[in-house]
Design a protein around this motif. Structure first.
Motif, PDB file in Angstrom:
ATOM      1  N   ALA A   4       0.836  -1.201   0.000  1.00 22.80           N
ATOM      2  CA  ALA A   4       0.000   0.000   0.000  1.00 22.80           C
ATOM      3  C   ALA A   4       0.869   1.249   0.000  1.00 22.80           C
ATOM      4  O   ALA A   4       1.841   1.349   0.765  1.00 22.80           O
ATOM      5  N   ASN A   5       0.533   2.174  -0.892  1.00 24.57           N
ATOM      6  CA  ASN A   5       1.226   3.456  -1.029  1.00 24.57           C
ATOM      7  C   ASN A   5       2.673   3.337  -1.511  1.00 24.57           C
ATOM      8  O   ASN A   5       3.436   4.305  -1.430  1.00 24.57           O
ATOM      9  N   ARG A   6       3.063   2.173  -1.998  1.00 27.26           N
ATOM     10  CA  ARG A   6       4.352   2.042  -2.682  1.00 27.26           C
ATOM     11  C   ARG A   6       4.209   2.568  -4.101  1.00 27.26           C
ATOM     12  O   ARG A   6       3.103   2.669  -4.639  1.00 27.26           O
ATOM     13  N   VAL A   7       5.332   2.869  -4.739  1.00 25.51           N
ATOM     14  CA  VAL A   7       5.344   3.280  -6.141  1.00 25.51           C
ATOM     15  C   VAL A   7       6.063   2.195  -6.940  1.00 25.51           C
ATOM     16  O   VAL A   7       7.228   1.885  -6.658  1.00 25.51           O
ATOM     17  N   ALA A   8       5.365   1.624  -7.911  1.00 27.91           N
ATOM     18  CA  ALA A   8       5.901   0.524  -8.702  1.00 27.91           C
ATOM     19  C   ALA A   8       6.054   0.939 -10.158  1.00 27.91           C
ATOM     20  O   ALA A   8       5.132   1.506 -10.750  1.00 27.91           O
ATOM     21  N   VAL A   9       7.212   0.650 -10.736  1.00 30.35           N
ATOM     22  CA  VAL A   9       7.463   0.825 -12.163  1.00 30.35           C
ATOM     23  C   VAL A   9       7.271  -0.536 -12.824  1.00 30.35           C
ATOM     24  O   VAL A   9       7.873  -1.531 -12.385  1.00 30.35           O
ATOM     25  N   VAL A  10       6.441  -0.599 -13.854  1.00 32.46           N
ATOM     26  CA  VAL A  10       6.185  -1.858 -14.562  1.00 32.46           C
ATOM     27  C   VAL A  10       6.426  -1.643 -16.046  1.00 32.46           C
ATOM     28  O   VAL A  10       5.772  -0.797 -16.662  1.00 32.46           O
ATOM     29  N   THR A  11       7.357  -2.399 -16.620  1.00 33.72           N
ATOM     30  CA  THR A  11       7.562  -2.321 -18.069  1.00 33.72           C
ATOM     31  C   THR A  11       6.731  -3.403 -18.766  1.00 33.72           C
ATOM     32  O   THR A  11       6.328  -4.387 -18.137  1.00 33.72           O
ATOM     33  N   GLY A  12       6.460  -3.182 -20.043  1.00 31.52           N
ATOM     34  CA  GLY A  12       5.599  -4.114 -20.761  1.00 31.52           C
ATOM     35  C   GLY A  12       4.207  -4.150 -20.178  1.00 31.52           C
ATOM     36  O   GLY A  12       3.544  -5.193 -20.157  1.00 31.52           O
ATOM     37  N   ALA A  13       3.744  -2.987 -19.691  1.00 28.04           N
ATOM     38  CA  ALA A  13       2.479  -2.922 -18.941  1.00 28.04           C
ATOM     39  C   ALA A  13       1.261  -2.765 -19.838  1.00 28.04           C
ATOM     40  O   ALA A  13       0.143  -2.695 -19.333  1.00 28.04           O
ATOM     41  N   GLY A  14       1.445  -2.712 -21.143  1.00 24.95           N
ATOM     42  CA  GLY A  14       0.315  -2.497 -22.035  1.00 24.95           C
ATOM     43  C   GLY A  14      -0.578  -3.700 -22.226  1.00 24.95           C
ATOM     44  O   GLY A  14      -1.693  -3.576 -22.745  1.00 24.95           O
ATOM     45  N   GLY A  15      -0.134  -4.880 -21.815  1.00 22.09           N
ATOM     46  CA  GLY A  15      -0.943  -6.077 -21.992  1.00 22.09           C
ATOM     47  C   GLY A  15      -0.333  -7.251 -21.257  1.00 22.09           C
ATOM     48  O   GLY A  15       0.729  -7.149 -20.631  1.00 22.09           O
ATOM     49  N   GLY A  16      -1.014  -8.394 -21.331  1.00 16.45           N
ATOM     50  CA  GLY A  16      -0.490  -9.642 -20.798  1.00 16.45           C
ATOM     51  C   GLY A  16      -0.159  -9.607 -19.325  1.00 16.45           C
ATOM     52  O   GLY A  16      -0.892  -9.062 -18.496  1.00 16.45           O
ATOM     53  N   ILE A  17       0.996 -10.182 -18.975  1.00 12.92           N
ATOM     54  CA  ILE A  17       1.411 -10.302 -17.583  1.00 12.92           C
ATOM     55  C   ILE A  17       1.653  -8.933 -16.963  1.00 12.92           C
ATOM     56  O   ILE A  17       1.325  -8.702 -15.795  1.00 12.92           O
ATOM     57  N   GLY A  18       2.220  -7.996 -17.735  1.00  7.50           N
ATOM     58  CA  GLY A  18       2.485  -6.665 -17.194  1.00  7.50           C
ATOM     59  C   GLY A  18       1.210  -5.956 -16.788  1.00  7.50           C
ATOM     60  O   GLY A  18       1.137  -5.351 -15.708  1.00  7.50           O
ATOM     61  N   ALA A 220      -4.695 -17.830 -17.218  1.00  8.72           N
ATOM     62  CA  ALA A 220      -5.149 -16.457 -17.417  1.00  8.72           C
ATOM     63  C   ALA A 220      -4.099 -15.484 -16.883  1.00  8.72           C
ATOM     64  O   ALA A 220      -3.536 -15.706 -15.801  1.00  8.72           O
ATOM     65  N   PRO A 221      -3.805 -14.412 -17.616  1.00  9.29           N
ATOM     66  CA  PRO A 221      -2.825 -13.431 -17.132  1.00  9.29           C
ATOM     67  C   PRO A 221      -3.162 -12.887 -15.747  1.00  9.29           C
ATOM     68  O   PRO A 221      -2.263 -12.604 -14.951  1.00  9.29           O
TER      69      PRO A 221
END
Length: 269
Positions: A4-18, A220-221
């Motif tokens: 909670a209230n952490r900041v996460a950077v996610v690459t490849g976030a446009g679909g699938g597992i990301g 399912a992703p």
């Protein structure tokens, strides 16, 4: 790890597992900096994440672009004020035997799947070290555990991610930064459909290979995203996603050289 209230950077976030991982984080109250090479797709994911009550920014990013990756932490820090989690998920696939593949295609895949992970980690690690608790999560593959024929390039890249992650974890022992490596099994994403194929391979051979690969992608992703985020919460060093990944990991430990023969017996193919 409390998310909670952490900041996460996610690459490849446009679909699938990301995408699925981003939503699992958002449901736990994590704010998101979402990156993808597909701008419209990642913008839609950010919009959906904001409906879950978190702050979410979207960023057009090619992890193979050195200058863009170098500048990215400053953009995220400016938008969110801090960075607690880095999830290196962006990746591509390349089918075909080693002799079929052009060296340019091999280099293209390694630039994204491996060097992209290294660049992102180098860029964000100084920011992560400032936090009371932080984590780097690198997505490898079931093919970072075993090496099937026809996957020489992809498997090489995912073994590289695994080796880099394990060494980095040991180097960061005693710091506030942990490292997880993720090995998804057959997750129902578009990676097989979008995989690059050898340029001179017959079209029917390519389509047959894609169809076989697609049949193996069953989970399912959304389920995969939940498993990954639960692993982050538990500070797991190794996160196996799916029964197939757990089975293959066990088989490889029992017979690291001849697991393929055992796998053929177990599956009938």
């Amino acid at each position: 790890m409390k998310l909670a209230n952490r900041v996460a950077v996610v690459t490849g976030a446009g679909g699938g597992i990301g995408r699925a991982t981003a939503f699992s984080l958002a449901r736990r109250g994590s704010h998101l900096a979402l990156a993808d090479i597909d701008g419209p797709a990642v913008e839609r994911v950010a919009e959906e994440a904001r409906r879950l009550g978190v702050r979410a920014t979207h960023h057009l990013l090619d992890v193979a672009d050195r200058a863009a990756v170098h500048a990215f932490p400053g953009l995220v820090d400016g938008a969110h004020g801090r960075i607690d989690l880095l999830i290196n998920n962006a990746g591509v696939a390349l089918g075909g035997s080693f002799e079929q593949l052009a060296l340019e295609d091999f280099d293209w895949l390694m630039e994204i799947n491996f060097h992209g992970v290294v660049r992102m980690t180098r860029a964000f690690l100084p920011h992560l070290r400032l936090r009371d608790e932080a984590r780097i999560v690198n997505v490898s593959s079931i093919y970072g555990i075993i090496s099937p024929p026809g996957q020489s390039a992809y498997s090489a890249s995912k073994f590289a991610v695994r080796g880099f992650s394990n060494a980095l974890r040991h180097e960061l022992e005693g710091t506030t930064v942990g490292v997880s490596v993720v090995h998804p099994g057959g997750v129902a994403t578009a990676i097989a459909r979008n995989a690059r194929a050898p340029r001179d391979a017959p079209r029917d051979e390519i389509e047959r290979g894609r169809a076989i690969a697609q049949r193996l992608l069953r989970m399912a992703p959304e389920r995969a995203g939940e498993i990954i985020v639960r692993g982050i919460e538990r500070r797991q060093a190794r996160i196996l996603v799916g029964g197939d990944a757990r089975f293959v990991a066990m088989l490889e430990r029992l017979s690291p050289i001849h697991y393929r023969k055992l796998l053929k017996k177990a599956t009938g193919r």
